[in-house]
Design a protein around this motif. Structure first.
Motif, PDB file in Angstrom:
ATOM      1  N   VAL A  17      11.280 -19.940   0.721  1.00 34.33           N
ATOM      2  CA  VAL A  17      10.669 -18.623   0.522  1.00 34.33           C
ATOM      3  C   VAL A  17       9.763 -18.644  -0.703  1.00 34.33           C
ATOM      4  CG1 VAL A  17      11.156 -16.237  -0.105  1.00 34.33           C
ATOM      5  CG2 VAL A  17      12.469 -17.335   1.714  1.00 34.33           C
ATOM      6  N   ALA A  18      10.226 -19.291  -1.784  1.00 32.71           N
ATOM      7  CA  ALA A  18       9.428 -19.359  -3.012  1.00 32.71           C
ATOM      8  C   ALA A  18       8.135 -20.128  -2.791  1.00 32.71           C
ATOM      9  CB  ALA A  18      10.246 -19.995  -4.127  1.00 32.71           C
ATOM     10  N   GLN A  19       8.171 -21.138  -1.913  1.00 31.25           N
ATOM     11  CA  GLN A  19       6.991 -21.955  -1.672  1.00 31.25           C
ATOM     12  C   GLN A  19       5.932 -21.228  -0.853  1.00 31.25           C
ATOM     13  OE1 GLN A  19       7.823 -25.889  -0.252  1.00 31.25           O
ATOM     14  NE2 GLN A  19       5.734 -26.246   0.486  1.00 31.25           N
ATOM     15  N   PHE A  20       6.372 -20.442   0.125  1.00 28.70           N
ATOM     16  CA  PHE A  20       5.415 -19.851   1.062  1.00 28.70           C
ATOM     17  C   PHE A  20       5.150 -18.366   0.847  1.00 28.70           C
ATOM     18  CE2 PHE A  20       7.146 -23.519   3.422  1.00 28.70           C
ATOM     19  CZ  PHE A  20       5.968 -24.230   3.533  1.00 28.70           C
ATOM     20  N   THR A  21       5.956 -17.698   0.027  1.00 31.73           N
ATOM     21  CA  THR A  21       5.705 -16.287  -0.271  1.00 31.73           C
ATOM     22  C   THR A  21       5.847 -16.084  -1.774  1.00 31.73           C
ATOM     23  OG1 THR A  21       8.031 -15.730   0.154  1.00 31.73           O
ATOM     24  CG2 THR A  21       6.494 -15.461   1.969  1.00 31.73           C
ATOM     25  N   GLN A  22       4.753 -16.278  -2.483  1.00 36.50           N
ATOM     26  CA  GLN A  22       4.774 -16.156  -3.935  1.00 36.50           C
ATOM     27  C   GLN A  22       4.434 -14.729  -4.343  1.00 36.50           C
ATOM     28  OE1 GLN A  22       1.963 -19.092  -5.223  1.00 36.50           O
ATOM     29  NE2 GLN A  22       3.075 -20.783  -4.261  1.00 36.50           N
ATOM     30  N   PRO A  23       5.328 -14.047  -5.078  1.00 41.49           N
ATOM     31  CA  PRO A  23       5.080 -12.656  -5.475  1.00 41.49           C
ATOM     32  C   PRO A  23       3.778 -12.528  -6.260  1.00 41.49           C
ATOM     33  CG  PRO A  23       7.356 -13.270  -5.912  1.00 41.49           C
ATOM     34  CD  PRO A  23       6.628 -14.535  -5.558  1.00 41.49           C
ATOM     35  N   THR A  24       3.091 -11.406  -6.067  1.00 45.35           N
ATOM     36  CA  THR A  24       1.853 -11.134  -6.786  1.00 45.35           C
ATOM     37  C   THR A  24       1.771  -9.648  -7.087  1.00 45.35           C
ATOM     38  OG1 THR A  24      -0.542 -11.511  -6.773  1.00 45.35           O
ATOM     39  CG2 THR A  24       0.454 -10.727  -4.721  1.00 45.35           C
ATOM     40  N   GLU A  25       0.735  -9.247  -7.802  1.00 47.01           N
ATOM     41  CA  GLU A  25       0.611  -7.856  -8.244  1.00 47.01           C
ATOM     42  C   GLU A  25       0.355  -6.922  -7.063  1.00 47.01           C
ATOM     43  OE1 GLU A  25      -2.049  -5.195 -11.428  1.00 47.01           O
ATOM     44  OE2 GLU A  25      -2.326  -7.368 -11.249  1.00 47.01           O
ATOM     45  N   VAL A  26       1.006  -5.764  -7.107  1.00 49.55           N
ATOM     46  CA  VAL A  26       0.885  -4.771  -6.040  1.00 49.55           C
ATOM     47  C   VAL A  26      -0.319  -3.866  -6.295  1.00 49.55           C
ATOM     48  CG1 VAL A  26       1.967  -2.743  -4.980  1.00 49.55           C
ATOM     49  CG2 VAL A  26       3.333  -4.785  -5.480  1.00 49.55           C
ATOM     50  N   ASP A  27      -1.129  -3.676  -5.260  1.00 49.33           N
ATOM     51  CA  ASP A  27      -2.248  -2.722  -5.292  1.00 49.33           C
ATOM     52  C   ASP A  27      -1.935  -1.623  -4.282  1.00 49.33           C
ATOM     53  OD1 ASP A  27      -4.588  -1.296  -5.165  1.00 49.33           O
ATOM     54  OD2 ASP A  27      -5.907  -3.041  -5.067  1.00 49.33           O
ATOM     55  N   GLU A  28      -1.256  -0.578  -4.736  1.00 48.02           N
ATOM     56  CA  GLU A  28      -0.793   0.467  -3.826  1.00 48.02           C
ATOM     57  C   GLU A  28      -1.958   1.219  -3.189  1.00 48.02           C
ATOM     58  OE1 GLU A  28       2.280   3.003  -5.102  1.00 48.02           O
ATOM     59  OE2 GLU A  28       3.572   1.396  -5.856  1.00 48.02           O
ATOM     60  N   ALA A  29      -3.062   1.352  -3.898  1.00 50.49           N
ATOM     61  CA  ALA A  29      -4.227   2.031  -3.331  1.00 50.49           C
ATOM     62  C   ALA A  29      -4.773   1.253  -2.134  1.00 50.49           C
ATOM     63  CB  ALA A  29      -5.308   2.206  -4.400  1.00 50.49           C
ATOM     64  N   ALA A  30      -4.779  -0.076  -2.251  1.00 48.90           N
ATOM     65  CA  ALA A  30      -5.260  -0.899  -1.146  1.00 48.90           C
ATOM     66  C   ALA A  30      -4.335  -0.801   0.059  1.00 48.90           C
ATOM     67  CB  ALA A  30      -5.380  -2.359  -1.598  1.00 48.90           C
ATOM     68  N   VAL A  31      -3.037  -0.699  -0.193  1.00 45.88           N
ATOM     69  CA  VAL A  31      -2.070  -0.556   0.898  1.00 45.88           C
ATOM     70  C   VAL A  31      -2.270   0.784   1.601  1.00 45.88           C
ATOM     71  CG1 VAL A  31       0.386  -0.376   1.462  1.00 45.88           C
ATOM     72  CG2 VAL A  31      -0.398  -2.080  -0.197  1.00 45.88           C
ATOM     73  N   GLN A  32      -2.411   1.844   0.828  1.00 44.44           N
ATOM     74  CA  GLN A  32      -2.640   3.164   1.419  1.00 44.44           C
ATOM     75  C   GLN A  32      -3.916   3.178   2.243  1.00 44.44           C
ATOM     76  OE1 GLN A  32      -0.991   6.019   1.514  1.00 44.44           O
ATOM     77  NE2 GLN A  32       0.676   5.722   0.064  1.00 44.44           N
ATOM     78  N   ALA A  33      -4.957   2.523   1.739  1.00 42.54           N
ATOM     79  CA  ALA A  33      -6.228   2.477   2.467  1.00 42.54           C
ATOM     80  C   ALA A  33      -6.083   1.712   3.777  1.00 42.54           C
ATOM     81  CB  ALA A  33      -7.303   1.834   1.591  1.00 42.54           C
ATOM     82  N   ARG A  34      -5.284   0.648   3.763  1.00 37.25           N
ATOM     83  CA  ARG A  34      -5.080  -0.155   4.978  1.00 37.25           C
ATOM     84  C   ARG A  34      -4.268   0.609   6.015  1.00 37.25           C
ATOM     85  NH1 ARG A  34      -5.138  -2.817   8.931  1.00 37.25           N
ATOM     86  NH2 ARG A  34      -4.783  -5.066   9.191  1.00 37.25           N
ATOM     87  N   LEU A  35      -3.304   1.389   5.562  1.00 37.09           N
ATOM     88  CA  LEU A  35      -2.441   2.132   6.479  1.00 37.09           C
ATOM     89  C   LEU A  35      -3.066   3.442   6.952  1.00 37.09           C
ATOM     90  CD1 LEU A  35       0.964   1.672   4.614  1.00 37.09           C
ATOM     91  CD2 LEU A  35       0.345   0.681   6.827  1.00 37.09           C
ATOM     92  N   GLY A  36      -4.032   3.954   6.197  1.00 31.35           N
ATOM     93  CA  GLY A  36      -4.555   5.285   6.488  1.00 31.35           C
ATOM     94  C   GLY A  36      -5.750   5.328   7.417  1.00 31.35           C
ATOM     95  N   VAL A  37      -6.041   4.229   8.103  1.00 35.19           N
ATOM     96  CA  VAL A  37      -7.202   4.183   9.002  1.00 35.19           C
ATOM     97  C   VAL A  37      -6.742   4.309  10.456  1.00 35.19           C
ATOM     98  CG1 VAL A  37      -8.624   2.864   7.401  1.00 35.19           C
ATOM     99  CG2 VAL A  37      -7.114   1.658   9.000  1.00 35.19           C
ATOM    100  N   PRO A  38      -7.621   4.781  11.354  1.00 32.97           N
ATOM    101  CA  PRO A  38      -7.236   4.954  12.769  1.00 32.97           C
ATOM    102  C   PRO A  38      -6.674   3.711  13.441  1.00 32.97           C
ATOM    103  CG  PRO A  38      -9.288   6.117  12.324  1.00 32.97           C
ATOM    104  CD  PRO A  38      -8.966   5.342  11.081  1.00 32.97           C
ATOM    105  N   PRO A  39      -7.213   2.494  13.204  1.00 30.37           N
ATOM    106  CA  PRO A  39      -6.611   1.327  13.859  1.00 30.37           C
ATOM    107  C   PRO A  39      -5.136   1.127  13.514  1.00 30.37           C
ATOM    108  CG  PRO A  39      -8.789   0.775  13.033  1.00 30.37           C
ATOM    109  CD  PRO A  39      -8.456   2.116  12.480  1.00 30.37           C
TER     110      PRO A  39
END
Length: 415
Positions: free
Chosen positions: A196-218
């Protein structure tokens, strides 16, 4: 992976999210030998059997101590149904590697000759020793065979069973010989943590980018299709409750919503409309050169469904909590539902601002014989005709159901 790793994982809980993330991002495949899947299904089925037997005994004991008749009756025990449920659940996490005849023959040979990872167990009270380990050998040899058949890939063999497989530093023969020529491409771990550590390395969260990705019609359309896929009305099954929701409230004279009733529903007639709600538990990972997020998202679903109590098309709404995977940097990726809870009714206050399901576009009719059904639904929508009930509702259900499934199949084939 072997059974010792999967036994502690629940497919529809957060413990499986990182494995699903690794698999969904396409960075690495996640797989188990067929033996592992069947052993896991068998263990879960045996555990269920013990609970079933205890429940059966309790019901019978109560029956014998009840002066009047006791109507309680347990359903028939269905072990294969339990096993298949487990197979289907874990199929969302792992692929299953078929095991060749050569692997199975070699596994049986090693057990018969007590060759690693097989062993012989000494029994007490003068009983004959017992040879065991054919399943372990089949698991090990499947991983080795896969590594030899895929020279461009690295195999990560993960097992907590250090008694039989060791810790990955040295091996009893013939296991050591099995790995000749695979040095550097066959890595053995005793837990998921280093993978898990090799293939999923934690990084900084951009909550605005997540909201923008979830808030679109697709994104909403993806969630709507997923909800329809899971809880579509089945014209062949008009008795099963698919989920619970809230009936659409009537509007008060002052413009506020009146009370809403909780309803048992038999499924969506067409894909619902998904409205984005709260987003929580956001985690970010670097994987495969992209940033991926997991998050818990609550959606409000609105649409047309069949009420269980009578053949009536009802306008309904429900909340659906999902664990999702998305990327803010990979434009070709789609939102993936990693896990979810069952839909639940919503309070009246949550109806504020939701569009009436009857105002949403109806699916295109592929059959001219449905035109009268669409005309009647349109009349209900505009308030120029009475609500669909009775046989007319059933006819609409069949038409809408057929169109839903046709649309769903078309969406699946285009994906």
């Amino acid at each position: 992976m072997d059974t010792s790793i999967l036994w502690s994982i629940t497919p529809d809980r957060a413990s499986a999210d990182l494995l699903k993330t690794i698999r969904a991002t396409g960075v690495e495949s996640v797989a188990v030998p067929w033996t592992v899947m069947e052993e896991l299904a068998a263990q879960r089925a045996l555990k269920h059997k013990a609970k079933y037997d205890a429940a059966y005994a309790a019901v019978e004991a109560l029956r014998t101590n009840t002066p009047w008749g006791l109507p309680t009756q347990l359903p028939d025990y269905e072990p294969e149904r339990v096993r298949q449920h487990e197979r289907d659940s874990f199929a969302a996490i792992v692929d299953v590697l078929p095991q060749s005849a050569q692997v199975l023959q070699e596994a049986a040979f090693r057990e018969a000759n007590v060759l690693a990872p097989c062993k012989q167990l000494e029994m007490k009270a003068g009983k004959k020793p017992v040879k065991t380990g054919a399943r372990d050998a089949a698991i090990w040899l499947t991983a080795v065979e896969y590594a030899r058949d895929h020279p461009d890939e690295t195999v990560y063999f993960i097992s907590k069973n250090t008694d039989d497989f060791g810790h990955g530093t040295s091996y009893a023969e013939p296991m050591g010989s099995d790995l000749k020529g695979l040095e550097g491409r066959f890595k053995h771990y005793t837990s998921l943590d280093p993978v898990v550590a090799q293939f999923t390395q934690p990084t900084e969260v951009d909550e605005a980018a997540v909201q923008a990705r979830l808030g679109v019609p697709p994104a909403a359309a993806t969630i709507a299709r997923e909800a329809l896929c899971r809880w579509a009305f089945d014209v062949a099954d008009t008795s099963t409750v698919a989920f619970f929701g809230s009936l659409w409230p009537e509007m008060n004279a002052d413009g506020t919503n009146g009370p809403s009733e909780r309803a048992a529903l038999r499924g969506w007639l067409v894909a619902p409309t998904a409205h984005l709600g709260p987003v929580n538990d956001v985690c970010a990972y670097q994987s495969g050169g992209h940033v991926w997020y997991t998050a818990t998202v609550r959606w409000v679903l609105t649409g047309l469904a069949l009420n269980v109590t009578e053949p009536r098309i009802s306008r309904v709404a429900c909340s659906w909590e999902t664990g999702v995977l998305l990327s803010t940097t990979n434009a070709d990726s789609q939102i993936t539902v990693l896990r979810s809870e069952s839909p639940k009714p919503i309070p009246v206050a949550d109806f504020q601002g939701l569009g009436d399901p009857l105002a949403a576009p109806l699916p295109d009719s592929a059959n001219s014989s449905m035109e009268n059904v669409w005309r009647r639904v349109a009349e209900v929508r505009t308030g120029t005709g009475p609500e669909l009930t009775g046989m007319e509702a059933i006819a609409a259900l069949v038409a809408l159901g057929v169109t839903s499934y046709t649309s769903l199949r078309r969406d699946r084939s285009d994906a």
